[in-house]
Design an enzyme around this catalytic site. Structure first.
Site, short mmCIF file in Angstrom:
data_model
loop_
_atom_site.label_atom_id
_atom_site.label_comp_id
_atom_site.label_asym_id
_atom_site.label_seq_id
_atom_site.Cartn_x
_atom_site.Cartn_y
_atom_site.Cartn_z
N LYS A 43 0.95 -1.15 -0.09
CA LYS A 43 0.01 0.09 0.05
C LYS A 43 0.83 1.11 -0.01
O LYS A 43 0.70 2.18 -0.91
CB LYS A 43 -0.91 -0.08 1.41
CG LYS A 43 -1.60 1.54 1.56
CD LYS A 43 -2.26 1.23 2.79
CE LYS A 43 -1.78 1.81 4.11
NZ LYS A 43 -1.25 2.98 4.29
N ASN A 44 1.87 1.32 0.80
CA ASN A 44 2.62 2.50 1.15
C ASN A 44 3.62 2.78 -0.09
O ASN A 44 4.08 3.94 -0.04
CB ASN A 44 3.44 2.43 2.45
CG ASN A 44 2.33 2.65 3.65
OD1 ASN A 44 0.99 2.98 3.49
ND2 ASN A 44 2.75 2.55 4.83
N CYS A 137 -4.46 12.75 12.30
CA CYS A 137 -5.26 11.26 12.16
C CYS A 137 -5.20 10.79 13.79
O CYS A 137 -4.63 11.25 14.46
CB CYS A 137 -4.64 10.35 11.15
SG CYS A 137 -3.29 9.71 11.73
N ARG A 142 0.63 14.47 12.54
CA ARG A 142 1.35 14.36 11.14
C ARG A 142 1.64 15.87 10.43
O ARG A 142 0.92 16.18 9.58
CB ARG A 142 0.29 13.50 10.32
CG ARG A 142 -0.38 12.53 11.04
CD ARG A 142 0.46 11.22 11.18
NE ARG A 142 0.94 10.49 10.11
CZ ARG A 142 0.52 9.45 9.45
NH1 ARG A 142 -0.72 9.14 9.82
NH2 ARG A 142 1.08 8.87 8.58
N ASP A 329 4.57 0.63 11.98
CA ASP A 329 3.38 -0.19 11.43
C ASP A 329 3.28 -1.69 11.97
O ASP A 329 2.15 -2.08 11.75
CB ASP A 329 3.44 -0.28 9.97
CG ASP A 329 3.35 1.33 9.44
OD1 ASP A 329 3.71 1.52 8.21
OD2 ASP A 329 3.14 2.25 9.99
N ARG A 421 -8.92 0.18 4.61
CA ARG A 421 -7.80 1.13 3.88
C ARG A 421 -6.53 0.50 3.71
O ARG A 421 -6.01 0.68 2.60
CB ARG A 421 -7.59 2.22 5.02
CG ARG A 421 -8.54 3.33 5.14
CD ARG A 421 -7.73 4.44 6.14
NE ARG A 421 -6.80 4.78 5.60
CZ ARG A 421 -5.68 5.23 6.44
NH1 ARG A 421 -5.85 5.24 7.74
NH2 ARG A 421 -4.20 5.40 5.85
C1 EPZ Z 1 4.67 6.72 6.29
O1 EPZ Z 1 4.04 7.88 6.78
C2 EPZ Z 1 3.62 5.66 6.09
N1 EPZ Z 1 2.53 6.14 5.22
C3 EPZ Z 1 2.99 5.22 7.75
O2 EPZ Z 1 2.29 4.28 7.53
C4 EPZ Z 1 4.19 5.00 8.41
O3 EPZ Z 1 4.04 4.53 9.65
C5 EPZ Z 1 5.35 6.10 8.47
O4 EPZ Z 1 5.60 6.19 7.25
C6 EPZ Z 1 6.52 5.71 9.05
O5 EPZ Z 1 7.14 4.74 8.71
C7 EPZ Z 1 2.65 5.85 4.14
O6 EPZ Z 1 3.70 5.84 3.38
C8 EPZ Z 1 1.47 6.45 3.06
P1 EPZ Z 1 6.62 9.75 8.46
P2 EPZ Z 1 4.44 9.26 6.82
O7 EPZ Z 1 6.64 11.34 7.68
O8 EPZ Z 1 5.22 9.49 5.69
C9 EPZ Z 1 7.10 13.34 11.82
C10 EPZ Z 1 0.56 2.67 7.71
O9 EPZ Z 1 -0.19 2.31 8.86
N2 EPZ Z 1 7.27 14.46 10.64
O10 EPZ Z 1 7.86 8.81 8.30
O11 EPZ Z 1 3.40 10.38 7.29
C11 EPZ Z 1 5.55 12.42 12.13
O12 EPZ Z 1 4.88 13.50 12.83
C12 EPZ Z 1 0.85 4.21 7.84
O13 EPZ Z 1 0.43 2.21 6.69
C13 EPZ Z 1 7.12 15.47 11.11
O14 EPZ Z 1 7.62 15.74 12.19
O15 EPZ Z 1 5.57 9.24 8.32
C14 EPZ Z 1 6.04 11.17 12.66
O16 EPZ Z 1 6.00 11.45 14.14
C15 EPZ Z 1 0.68 4.80 9.06
N3 EPZ Z 1 7.28 16.46 10.16
C16 EPZ Z 1 7.39 10.96 12.10
O17 EPZ Z 1 7.96 12.07 11.25
C17 EPZ Z 1 7.16 16.14 8.65
O18 EPZ Z 1 7.06 17.12 7.76
C18 EPZ Z 1 7.40 10.02 11.06
O19 EPZ Z 1 6.53 10.25 9.88
C19 EPZ Z 1 6.82 14.82 8.34
C20 EPZ Z 1 6.95 13.83 9.42
#
Ligand code: EPZ
Length: 448
Positions: A43-44, A137, A142, A329, A421
């Site tokens: 998915k991701n 969410c 996020r 995840d 989802r």
């Molecule tokens: C991706 O989300 C995945 N989603 C998530 O999967 C996964 O949990 C996550 O990566 C971590 O591996 C998709 O790929 C669609 P991050 P993403 O940016 O990109 C902080 C699932 O269950 N952050 O790596 O949104 C954020 O708040 C989903 O399949 C900032 O602070 O994750 C978090 O604490 C859930 N500023 C941490 O980084 C930013 O600009 C990791 O977020 C971006 C992120």
């Protein structure tokens, strides 16, 4: 409240309640399970690759695309931008040759965070983009500050007004300029957004402290198939040399390592001899290591197939980290599993600030878990007992289904929109290995 005489609601008794149809799963626990659990496309990865297709002025095709609500939502976002899409089975053809707008619709982006990643492709292709802030969410706020700061480093002007991120590239042709970008946190989405933006920038871009998740590498491989010049994806240092334009590609999405990991946990928790395929074992190194630490016996039946053999399970400790650390995840699913492992376990969520909401539901099923912030202290019990539970997010739903398969008696899992989802026809895959599981809808009268 009905007036018994006239059988119609009388004004002073008109209820503020409105019946709502909600989907739920009924799971009969402890059914003997055997056979193979098939893994769908990731998915991701598919979501990011769909955003990547916006970079290409020709038609592209993705194969092994899972059939999920999130993919459907991303399809709607791309269609709203002018992309022509055609879904045939697990193949998805996307023609982004004539984008009709640079503005992604709020009502769609707000439902799918991953659609925000399209901002990188849009601004690279059009020199401008208007994308709503995805908003928070269930698992956390996020934010997208890392995406925004990276785009600014590439020369874009970014302002946020009324919840919309406005991106514009000054100068003739609206071309981004390559730059060195350091990510304060190895954000998966920010790495993907900026890698896509940099593919069409002038000059070289280096992303330091980049996310190393396999989905990032998959996106890079798709972009390279379209002619992008990217090296180092999958490490914490990615170099992109901009090219004037990309060309068509036909690319297959990697298997979903989180779905595969969920199946491994289901096999271990239900003490079932199951095979899971296709799988790329090196994408699951931390998950397999932890399962073996717990006592699960895992053998590689063939290059792309793992087999789990029942074995007594014992406690261990887990901390979620960016890849190649233990994946956030998989945290909820392991919380379920550890709740029936002999001994005391500690599992700590460090990636998202609110991703422990499945704990309360597992406690309803008899788990002995104390929560301190984002750390769960688990005392293994012999067996969980079925109960009605509510899924609060995607991976929590997987954790509760897993618990229901292993529990004594019946479990009702509500909140299936979360599960739909991210899991492609999960209940049919489980029925095929002997699970007794059915989806039903019930009318729930909710007080407004
Ligand atoms: C991706 O989300 C995945 N989603 C998530 O999967 C996964 O949990 C996550 O990566 C971590 O591996 C998709 O790929 C669609 P991050 P993403 O940016 O990109 C902080 C699932 O269950 N952050 O790596 O949104 C954020 O708040 C989903 O399949 C900032 O602070 O994750 C978090 O604490 C859930 N500023 C941490 O980084 C930013 O600009 C990791 O977020 C971006 C992120």
């Amino acid at each position: 409240m009905q007036d018994l005489v006239s059988n119609t609601p009388t004004l002073d008794k008109v209820s503020t309640e409105s019946p709502k149809e909600i989907a739920a799963l009924r799971i009969w626990g402890r059914q003997p399970l055997s056979g193979n659990l098939p893994v769908s496309g990731a998915k991701n990865s598919a979501l990011a690759l769909m955003a990547g297709a916006l970079l290409c002025p020709e038609s592209c095709r993705l194969r092994n695309v899972p059939n999920l609500a999130d993919i459907e939502r991303m399809t709607q976002v791309l269609a709203a931008l002018g992309v022509k899409l055609d879904r045939q089975g697990d193949a998805l053809t996307m023609d982004a040759s004539h984008l009709t707008t640079s503005q992604a619709p709020y009502e769609l982006v707000s439902k799918l965070r991953a659609s925000f990643f399209a901002i990188g492709s849009l601004v690279a292709r059009l020199g401008t983009a208007r994308v709503p802030l995805p908003g928070g969410c269930a698992i956390g706020a996020r934010p997208v500050d890392l995406h925004v700061r990276g785009l600014q480093a590439l020369g874009a002007h970014v302002r946020i007004e009324h919840g919309i991120v406005h991106v514009d590239v000054p100068g003739a042709g609206g071309k981004l300029k390559g730059a060195k970008i350091y990510l304060d946190y190895p954000s998966v989405g920010a790495t993907e957004t900026l890698m896509m933006a940099a593919t069409l920038a002038e000059g070289e871009t280096i992303i330091e402290n980049a996310a190393q998740e396999p989905e990032v590498a998959d996106l890079a491989n798709f972009c390279r198939a379209m002619g992008a010049k990217i090296r180092g994806a999958g490490t914490n240092n990615i170099t992109i040399v901009g090219v004037p334009k990309l060309h068509t590609a036909d690319y297959s999405v990697i298997p979903d390592r989180i779905e595969a990991g969920t199946f491994l946990v289901m096999a271990a928790m239900t003490q079932s001899d199951l095979t899971i395929s296709p799988i790329i074992p090196e994408h699951l190194t931390p998950v397999i290591a932890k399962l073996e630490e717990i006592g699960a016996k895992i053998v590689q039946d063939s290059p792309a197939c793992l087999r789990v053999i029942p074995h007594a399970l014992k406690a261990t400790d887990i901390e979620t980290l960016p890849y190649p650390g233990f994946p956030t995840d998989m945290q909820a699913q392991f919380t379920s599993l550890l709740s029936v492992c002999e001994g005391n376990s500690i599992i700590t969520e460090t990636v998202f600030e609110n991703r422990m909401r499945h704990v309360a539901e597992l406690v309803r099923m008899g788990a002995d878990i104390r929560l301190k912030g984002s750390t769960a202290i688990i005392k293994g019990v012999h067996r969980l007992s079925g109960a009605p539970v509510m899924a609060t997010d995607l991976r929590a739903s997987a954790a509760l289904v897993t618990a229901g398969l292993a529990a004594e008696g019946q479990t009702i899992v509500k909140g299936l929109h979360h599960m739909d989802r991210g899991y492609d026809d999960l209940e049919q895959k489980l029925r095929n290995i002997g699970a007794k599981i059915e989806r039903f809808t019930e009318r729930e009268v909710t007080k407004e």
